[in-house]
Design an enzyme around this catalytic site. Structure first.
Site, PDB file in Angstrom:
ATOM      1  N   LYS A 128      31.447  39.625  31.263  1.00 55.13           N
ATOM      2  CA  LYS A 128      32.275  38.645  32.001  1.00 55.13           C
ATOM      3  C   LYS A 128      31.586  37.258  31.737  1.00 55.13           C
ATOM      4  O   LYS A 128      30.691  37.179  31.621  1.00 55.13           O
ATOM      5  CB  LYS A 128      32.371  39.285  33.494  1.00 55.13           C
ATOM      6  CG  LYS A 128      33.699  38.879  34.174  1.00 55.13           C
ATOM      7  CD  LYS A 128      34.604  40.023  33.697  1.00 55.13           C
ATOM      8  CE  LYS A 128      35.937  39.826  34.557  1.00 55.13           C
ATOM      9  NZ  LYS A 128      36.823  40.999  34.383  1.00 55.13           N
TER      10      LYS A 128
HETATM   11  P1  NAD Z   1      46.213  36.597  37.892  1.00 54.59           P
HETATM   12  O1  NAD Z   1      46.021  35.135  38.028  1.00 54.59           O
HETATM   13  O2  NAD Z   1      47.544  36.933  36.883  1.00 54.59           O
HETATM   14  O3  NAD Z   1      47.131  36.740  39.266  1.00 54.59           O
HETATM   15  C1  NAD Z   1      46.182  36.677  40.532  1.00 54.59           C
HETATM   16  C2  NAD Z   1      47.312  36.895  41.772  1.00 54.59           C
HETATM   17  O4  NAD Z   1      46.696  36.898  42.960  1.00 54.59           O
HETATM   18  C3  NAD Z   1      48.188  35.670  41.615  1.00 54.59           C
HETATM   19  O5  NAD Z   1      49.789  36.231  42.102  1.00 54.59           O
HETATM   20  C4  NAD Z   1      47.733  34.937  42.724  1.00 54.59           C
HETATM   21  O6  NAD Z   1      48.496  34.199  43.524  1.00 54.59           O
HETATM   22  C5  NAD Z   1      47.065  35.921  43.865  1.00 54.59           C
HETATM   23  N1  NAD Z   1      46.214  35.509  44.700  1.00 54.59           N
HETATM   24  C6  NAD Z   1      45.260  34.644  44.383  1.00 54.59           C
HETATM   25  N2  NAD Z   1      44.531  34.311  45.736  1.00 54.59           N
HETATM   26  C7  NAD Z   1      45.085  35.060  46.564  1.00 54.59           C
HETATM   27  C8  NAD Z   1      44.973  35.405  47.669  1.00 54.59           C
HETATM   28  N3  NAD Z   1      43.760  35.024  48.464  1.00 54.59           N
HETATM   29  N4  NAD Z   1      45.475  36.272  48.515  1.00 54.59           N
HETATM   30  C9  NAD Z   1      46.654  36.916  47.880  1.00 54.59           C
HETATM   31  N5  NAD Z   1      47.010  36.834  46.746  1.00 54.59           N
HETATM   32  C10 NAD Z   1      46.103  35.861  45.944  1.00 54.59           C
HETATM   33  O7  NAD Z   1      45.202  37.782  37.549  1.00 54.59           O
HETATM   34  P2  NAD Z   1      45.311  39.255  37.158  1.00 54.59           P
HETATM   35  O8  NAD Z   1      44.948  39.357  35.685  1.00 54.59           O
HETATM   36  O9  NAD Z   1      46.465  39.835  37.820  1.00 54.59           O
HETATM   37  O10 NAD Z   1      44.265  39.611  37.894  1.00 54.59           O
HETATM   38  C11 NAD Z   1      43.942  40.043  39.249  1.00 54.59           C
HETATM   39  C12 NAD Z   1      42.759  40.973  39.679  1.00 54.59           C
HETATM   40  O11 NAD Z   1      42.879  42.124  38.574  1.00 54.59           O
HETATM   41  C13 NAD Z   1      41.451  40.401  39.651  1.00 54.59           C
HETATM   42  O12 NAD Z   1      40.652  41.152  40.318  1.00 54.59           O
HETATM   43  C14 NAD Z   1      41.169  40.944  37.959  1.00 54.59           C
HETATM   44  O13 NAD Z   1      39.803  40.911  37.777  1.00 54.59           O
HETATM   45  C15 NAD Z   1      41.572  42.214  38.051  1.00 54.59           C
HETATM   46  N6  NAD Z   1      41.787  42.867  36.493  1.00 54.59           N
HETATM   47  C16 NAD Z   1      42.695  42.093  35.668  1.00 54.59           C
HETATM   48  C17 NAD Z   1      43.007  42.572  34.308  1.00 54.59           C
HETATM   49  C18 NAD Z   1      43.778  42.177  33.519  1.00 54.59           C
HETATM   50  O14 NAD Z   1      44.042  42.796  32.374  1.00 54.59           O
HETATM   51  N7  NAD Z   1      44.698  41.176  33.997  1.00 54.59           N
HETATM   52  C19 NAD Z   1      42.153  43.848  34.372  1.00 54.59           C
HETATM   53  C20 NAD Z   1      41.361  44.621  34.889  1.00 54.59           C
HETATM   54  C21 NAD Z   1      41.173  44.163  36.394  1.00 54.59           C
END
Ligand code: NAD
Length: 438
Positions: A128
């Protein structure tokens, strides 16, 4: 058991854990990960040497990234890249840009990637990366310069055979294109397979952008089937409306679920009749956040988490379900779209309440699975149709869900412990076969 067929364990005494008392802080993600690891390691009776190896990251890199800001001033940002374990293949893991990034968080996420790749049986290790910054306050030019300087800082470990980043919180296809270009400039030729989650026009895979949310939808359906619950009309609350949350909401809605609450950084939004996800997406496209969305009533993120629903999908950040609010959770199923949304302290409380938790390392593995497909396509130079990608993703997610469920029944443990047991045993088996170079 097929996955533990090659048992080369040495006859040694049980595990010793001299530093167990250090793990006291519920909200430290590395500690949260380690407490789950310890439980699974104990159940697997992992030999002490291997236990110690798997408790440490292979490599932790800290880089200072000077960036020329638009104002003409030089600013310095701190970036991290952690390669947790590469025994099963090249390190794989996203890069996040966020003010809350810490080395402990990156280490935990790198370890999670190791277990996640092993749960779905991909030939990857775990890594990461992260940079402490607020990307919303940077111009596009500043963001590009920061991305390139961070990439230059970690370039020695990057490569299709060694370390392959992907998008994570606040990074996207465009950022991956800059990482790929910077690396390719260093190599003197185009190397598409150095990152995944790239734009489709330059070696990305069809279906990658939706893959994590699609994976959440697939395992949620499997969980409902296992519990004998219908998909049609199932009520769902989704925290986070970014890449993972918005796609999970969209696809679950398309399957017939009723999405009654969604949220983002700006707050939560509730509509008991069901939220029009397409309208919410259109609003976010224009306004960047859900704030001002007319199709639902504002609530808090905390209200969303404790609302009465069939399925709760935390898909924002870690540590949102803790020992403080786990007792108030009223969902029947939790599908962990985010990494580490539930603290170790909350696990037992949820177990006692009978909540069926699909753990993060399984629930959100759809993204890395299609990243694997992208890496395979880049290396083969032959690209697949989107329905082929989705069908292969479906096969892997359903098979992995079944593997974890079978192990959880066999050992009478919850799905999280079973997922850790499965992945740790797979990583451990490879270590035993390769031998520890010690
Ligand atoms: P992103 O940046 O696209 O979206 C994050 C979302 O969470 C946004 O809508 C943001 O406004 C919201 N957010 C942030 N802080 C917040 C809070 N305090 N309360 C409520 N909402 C809040 O990110 P993503 O890619 O969707 O990733 C989200 C999670 O999924 C992370 O934990 C990431 O590690 C995990 N993840 C992502 C992927 C991927 O392919 N993108 C894969 C596996 C895991």
């Amino acid at each position: 058991m097929s996955f533990m067929a090659t048992d080369l364990r040495l006859p040694t005494e049980r595990i010793v854990r001299p530093d167990k008392d250090r793990f006291l802080n519920e909200e430290n993600p590395f500690e949260a990960m380690m407490s789950r690891f310890d439980r699974a390691a104990e159940l697997l009776d992992l030999e002490p040497g291997l236990y110690k190896v798997l408790r440490h990251a292979e490599k932790e890199i800290i880089v200072s990234c000077p960036v020329m800001m638009d104002s003409g001033e030089v600013e310095v940002f701190t970036g991290y890249r952690v390669l947790y374990n590469t025994s099963r293949g090249p390190a794989k893991g996203g890069i996040r840009f966020d003010m809350a990034v810490t080395l402990d968080e990156v280490k935990a996420l790198a370890a999670w990637m190791t277990w996640k790749c092993a749960v779905v049986n991909l030939p990857f290790g775990g890594a990461k990366g992260g940079v402490i910054c607020d990307p919303f306050k940077l111009s596009v030019g500043e963001l590009e310069r920061l991305t390139r300087r961070y990439t230059a800082g970690i370039v020695a470990t990057l490569g299709p055979d060694s370390d392959v980043p992907a998008p994570d919180v606040n990074t996207n296809e465009r950022v991956m294109a800059w990482v790929m270009d910077t690396y390719s400039m260093r190599m003197g030729h185009t190397v598409t397979a150095v990152v995944t989650g790239k734009p489709v026009e330059m070696g990305g895979s069809l279906g990658r952008r939706e893959a994590t949310g699609r994976g959440c939808m697939i395992v949620t359906k499997e969980a409902l089937k296992h519990l004998g619950l219908p998909v049609q009309g199932t009520t769902v609350a989704v925290q986070g409306f970014g890449n993972v949350g918005s796609v999970a909401a969209q696809l679950l809605s398309a399957e017939g679920c009723r999405i009654i609450a969604i949220s983002d950084k700006s707050g939560g939004y509730h509509n008991p009749k069901g939220i029009d996800i397409a309208a919410a997406l259109a609003h976010v496209k224009k306004a960047k956040h859900l704030e001002g969305f007319a199709g639902a009533t504002p609530i808090t993120n905390e209200d969303l988490l404790t609302m009465e629903v069939d399925v709760l999908v935390p898909a924002a950040l870690e540590n949102v379900i803790t020992s403080k609010n786990a007792g108030k959770i009223r969902a029947r199923v939790i599908c962990e779209g985010a990494n580490g949304p539930t603290t170790a302290g909350a696990d037992n409380i949820l177990d006692e309440k009978g909540v069926f938790v699909i753990p993060d390392i399984l629930a959100n593995a759809g993204g890395v699975t299609v990243s694997y497909f992208e890496w395979v396509q880049d290396r083969g130079g032959y690209f697949w149709a989107e329905d082929v990608v989705n069908q292969r993703l479906n096969e892997i997610m359903c098979r992995s869900f079944a593997d974890v469920l079978q192990l959880s029944r066999q050992h009478k443990v919850n799905m999280r412990t079973a997922a850790y047991m499965l992945s740790i045993s797979r990583v451990a088996t490879v270590h035993r076969l390769r031998g520890i170079y010690a």
